[in-house]
Motif scaffolding. Structure first.
Motif, PDB file in Angstrom:
ATOM      1  N   THR A 148       0.840  -1.191   0.000  1.00 31.00           N
ATOM      2  CA  THR A 148       0.000   0.000   0.000  1.00 31.00           C
ATOM      3  C   THR A 148       0.880   1.248   0.000  1.00 31.00           C
TER       4      THR A 148
ATOM      5  N   TYR B  35       0.826   5.622  -0.125  1.00 26.54           N
ATOM      6  CA  TYR B  35       0.069   6.861   0.085  1.00 26.54           C
ATOM      7  C   TYR B  35       0.909   8.038  -0.405  1.00 26.54           C
ATOM      8  N   TRP B  36       0.264   9.023  -0.982  1.00 27.39           N
ATOM      9  CA  TRP B  36       0.932  10.263  -1.376  1.00 27.39           C
ATOM     10  C   TRP B  36       0.347  11.434  -0.567  1.00 27.39           C
TER      11      TRP B  36
ATOM     12  N   PHE C 107      -3.399  14.608   2.469  1.00 27.79           N
ATOM     13  CA  PHE C 107      -3.486  13.354   1.735  1.00 27.79           C
ATOM     14  C   PHE C 107      -3.951  13.601   0.306  1.00 27.79           C
TER      15      PHE C 107
ATOM     16  N   SER D  83      -4.122   7.125  -2.536  1.00 25.66           N
ATOM     17  CA  SER D  83      -3.462   5.904  -2.083  1.00 25.66           C
ATOM     18  C   SER D  83      -3.790   4.756  -3.024  1.00 25.66           C
TER      19      SER D  83
ATOM     20  N   TYR E   7      -3.594   0.296  -3.308  1.00 24.48           N
ATOM     21  CA  TYR E   7      -3.410  -1.018  -2.701  1.00 24.48           C
ATOM     22  C   TYR E   7      -3.435  -2.048  -3.808  1.00 24.48           C
TER      23      TYR E   7
ATOM     24  N   CYS F 272       5.800  10.278   0.100  1.00 24.63           N
ATOM     25  CA  CYS F 272       5.224   8.974  -0.146  1.00 24.63           C
ATOM     26  C   CYS F 272       5.363   8.176   1.148  1.00 24.63           C
TER      27      CYS F 272
ATOM     28  N   SER G  48       4.401   4.103   2.886  1.00 27.84           N
ATOM     29  CA  SER G  48       3.962   2.755   2.549  1.00 27.84           C
ATOM     30  C   SER G  48       3.651   1.961   3.817  1.00 27.84           C
TER      31      SER G  48
ATOM     32  N   LEU H 174       2.358   3.948   9.159  1.00 25.52           N
ATOM     33  CA  LEU H 174       2.910   4.290   7.853  1.00 25.52           C
ATOM     34  C   LEU H 174       4.389   4.606   7.987  1.00 25.52           C
TER      35      LEU H 174
ATOM     36  N   GLN I  60      -9.023   3.181   4.592  1.00 17.96           N
ATOM     37  CA  GLN I  60      -7.818   2.702   3.924  1.00 17.96           C
ATOM     38  C   GLN I  60      -6.573   2.992   4.742  1.00 17.96           C
TER      39      GLN I  60
ATOM     40  N   ASN J   2      -5.577   5.788   6.216  1.00 16.89           N
ATOM     41  CA  ASN J   2      -4.929   7.046   5.920  1.00 16.89           C
ATOM     42  C   ASN J   2      -4.684   7.847   7.207  1.00 16.89           C
TER      43      ASN J   2
END
Lengths: 115, 119
Positions: free
Chosen positions: A31, A33-34, A45, A48, A50, A91, A93, A104, B104, B106
């Protein structure tokens, strides 16, 4: 231990140009995420992924797109750059099935400057 | 929607002293995670400490500890024996656990507290 790798570290572009930011997650992480962090701001955010599918979407402009590839690395594509896009792009993950240690892991970020 | 509030934009502390950074959050969830991240001038995002909402015991990591008050939705960070290297922006963050078809995983960040440790 391997960390999240982002490239490039710094990027300078002109207005209306395009930019591509790359992210290589920690091995086994599925996974990505940016986040976008403007000067003096908290990270926001963007999007993302997956297992190569978009999983969630935040405040990502329509001019931006992203994808995750079969090797799990991700790319953030930014077109028609504007001055306001100047920011630090993170980024992060994670391994989704690691339900007992949810957190994260962040890369060092790409500093984008739009002139 | 979840929100995270850090009411102290800037704080300063003398070296070797103790400082507490405040964070409150709003959620209707019962299960979630809370984090403190440190962002030094290098702008690297460094995880300081993590708290699971279902655990009553406050998390500790060496000189860093939290005061987690679930009912009050408060999550403060205490830094003991402050060091010059603690100078950084500190972000409080909230995360819902991953849930298939839902969250998800976040992170939602507060606005941050800029901490300066003075010699």
């Amino acid at each position: 231990a391997a960390g999240v790798i982002q490239s490039p570290r710094h990027l300078i572009k002109e207005k209306r140009e395009t930019a591509t930011l790359k992210c290589y997650p920690i091995p086994r992480h599925d996974t990505v995420y940016w986040y976008q962090q403007g000067p003096g701001q908290d990270p926001q955010f963007l999007i993302s992924f997956y297992e190569k599918m978009q999983s969630d979407k935040g405040s990502i402009p329509d001019r931006f797109s992203a994808q995750q590839f079969s090797d799990y690395h991700s790319e953030l594509n930014m077109s028609s750059l504007e001055l306001g896009d100047s920011a630090l792009y993170f980024c992060a993950s994670r391994y989704r099935r690691d339900t007992f240690n949810e957190k994260l892991f962040f890369g060092s970020g790409t500093q984008l400057s739009v002139l | 929607a979840q929100t995270v509030t850090q009411s102290q934009p800037e704080m300063s502390v003398q070296e070797a002293e103790t400082v507490t950074l405040s964070c409150t959050y709003d959620t209707s969830e019962n299960n979630y995670y809370l984090f403190w991240y440190k962002q030094p001038p290098s702008r690297q995002m460094i995880l300081v400490i993590r708290q699971e909402a279902y655990k009553q015991q406050n998390a500790t990591e060496n000189r860093f500890s939290v005061n987690f008050q679930k009912a009050a939705k408060s999550f403060s960070l205490k830094i003991s024996d402050s060091q010059l290297g603690d100078t950084a922006m500190y972000f409080c963050a909230f995360m819902k656990p991953y849930n298939y078809g839902g969250s998800q995983g976040n992170l939602i960040f507060g606005k941050g507290t800029k901490l300066s440790v003075k010699p």
